[in-house]
Design an enzyme around this catalytic site. Sequence first.
Site, PDB file in Angstrom:
ATOM      1  N   SER A  98      59.313  41.307  81.075  1.00 52.09           N
ATOM      2  CA  SER A  98      59.564  42.126  79.873  1.00 52.09           C
ATOM      3  C   SER A  98      60.530  41.806  78.936  1.00 52.09           C
ATOM      4  O   SER A  98      60.813  40.776  78.474  1.00 52.09           O
ATOM      5  CB  SER A  98      59.881  43.880  80.137  1.00 52.09           C
ATOM      6  OG  SER A  98      59.662  44.653  79.140  1.00 52.09           O
ATOM      7  N   ASP A 240      58.074  42.464  71.932  1.00 52.24           N
ATOM      8  CA  ASP A 240      59.034  41.858  73.200  1.00 52.24           C
ATOM      9  C   ASP A 240      58.209  40.730  73.672  1.00 52.24           C
ATOM     10  O   ASP A 240      57.044  40.425  73.453  1.00 52.24           O
ATOM     11  CB  ASP A 240      59.389  43.034  73.796  1.00 52.24           C
ATOM     12  CG  ASP A 240      58.137  43.478  74.732  1.00 52.24           C
ATOM     13  OD1 ASP A 240      56.967  43.570  74.512  1.00 52.24           O
ATOM     14  OD2 ASP A 240      58.225  43.976  75.992  1.00 52.24           O
ATOM     15  N   ASP A 242      56.198  40.193  76.383  1.00 48.60           N
ATOM     16  CA  ASP A 242      55.029  40.487  76.901  1.00 48.60           C
ATOM     17  C   ASP A 242      53.957  41.310  76.172  1.00 48.60           C
ATOM     18  O   ASP A 242      52.930  41.785  76.635  1.00 48.60           O
ATOM     19  CB  ASP A 242      54.810  41.078  78.418  1.00 48.60           C
ATOM     20  CG  ASP A 242      55.714  42.377  78.472  1.00 48.60           C
ATOM     21  OD1 ASP A 242      56.320  42.849  77.773  1.00 48.60           O
ATOM     22  OD2 ASP A 242      55.043  43.139  79.303  1.00 48.60           O
ATOM     23  N   ASP A 244      53.928  44.312  74.957  1.00 48.64           N
ATOM     24  CA  ASP A 244      53.551  45.892  75.000  1.00 48.64           C
ATOM     25  C   ASP A 244      54.622  46.891  74.509  1.00 48.64           C
ATOM     26  O   ASP A 244      54.472  47.937  74.563  1.00 48.64           O
ATOM     27  CB  ASP A 244      53.742  46.182  76.730  1.00 48.64           C
ATOM     28  CG  ASP A 244      55.036  46.128  77.483  1.00 48.64           C
ATOM     29  OD1 ASP A 244      56.055  45.777  76.754  1.00 48.64           O
ATOM     30  OD2 ASP A 244      55.214  46.959  78.517  1.00 48.64           O
TER      31      ASP A 244
END
Length: 448
Positions: A98, A240, A242, A244
Amino acid sequence: MSAQPIISVAGLRGIVGESLTPEVVVRYAAAYAAVAPPGVILVSRDGRGTGALVAELVHAALQAMGRTTADLGVQATPTVGVAVRQFQAAGAIQITASHNPPPYNGLKLFSPRGRVLPHAEGRPVLDRYHAGRFDWAAYDRLGRRETIADPARGHLEALLELVDVDRIYRRGFRVLLDANHGAGAVLGRRLLEELGCELIVRGEQPDGQFEHPPEPTAENLADVPRSVVEAEADVGFCQDPDADRLALIDHQGRYIGEEYTVALCANHILAQRRGPIVINTATSRMNEEIARRHGVACHRAPVGEAHVVDAMLEHEAVFGGEGNGGPIDPRVGLVRDSFVGMALVLDAMAGRGLPLAALADELPRYEIVKTKYPLPSDRVAPAIEALVKQFPEAEVDRRDGLRLQWPDRWLLLRASNTEPIVRAIAEAPTAAEAQALCDRAAEVLAAS
């Protein structure tokens, strides 16, 4: 640096070579394989430099447990959630840390519904991991690896169905996308070009060579607003690693931020379709007022994507999300999704004929202050009780630490699972009032 991985029912993360070792990766992936239902397990990764190595370990562990794997390559986390349902997979492992710094990586586990594992499904994985007992497959029953052509196609199609593509296309928005060398541009470029945007991409190559710290906060994005202005862009989208989470920057270079992502999306959706929405206990009360304006319920769930999704399913919500920039639209998937945010914000701008700045300024205005205080774990419970006594007029919610609420402000305290600290978040009409709540909490914690 931590010597132990940060591990939960839905995934783990740690420092590669220290707390995240090959042994940890293999054991955790094998534990997931042991309890996942029959079928192919998808494997994907964000753009971190260590992702390819960790992916090989995951594939090997799953195949050694007799499971067939399908390699998605580099994809955003929400894309993985859509792909699980599209290809009727048994689940998926997304390799991502993340917003953590470059030394970190991790594994995020998905259920067959294309969502992050809820507690009931994740608990057996955690138990199996700690037990360390696995039924490895014999040589003639090992799994195999497959590949999937264009794994993001289903996600792209679902996003385009959300919005009036022709209306956005006619506007010809100029967009700056800051993917910061994560996975976001893999689908981000395709989506924005399908919407007719003139696109400038920063950090497009998904190689993990972050140009700034990966969490899309105002401090970390300090140089991006200038780039938006210099590019004469209508909007800046910042993801960010990834993808999400999404932060917004308007055409004047003003950091609109992450909290406004969910609020802007909620306001746009509720203008078109009625139904309850769900946010977490740390998300801005802007969303409660927006829901009230539209005559629908706004439910709060404990912090964490899985909790929000649980509540969305329970209340049959039309929208949900977390204030860290993670909108969730069940028409696309049950995962926080920066691409949902981009599509809905552009649709709102095109539909209303207003710039992002004007859309944001229409929303109720509150200020959030986030702080943390050192506090040993054995003092947390007494400190919380002292706070309850200190604010007898407040509405008390104990589902997620301690949340104290007043008509126009709230204070949330949550103990860290990894450090001897308590995190305090307060929201009020002004930053000074929010800070005062945090300061008063600090005084009580210090005295308890």
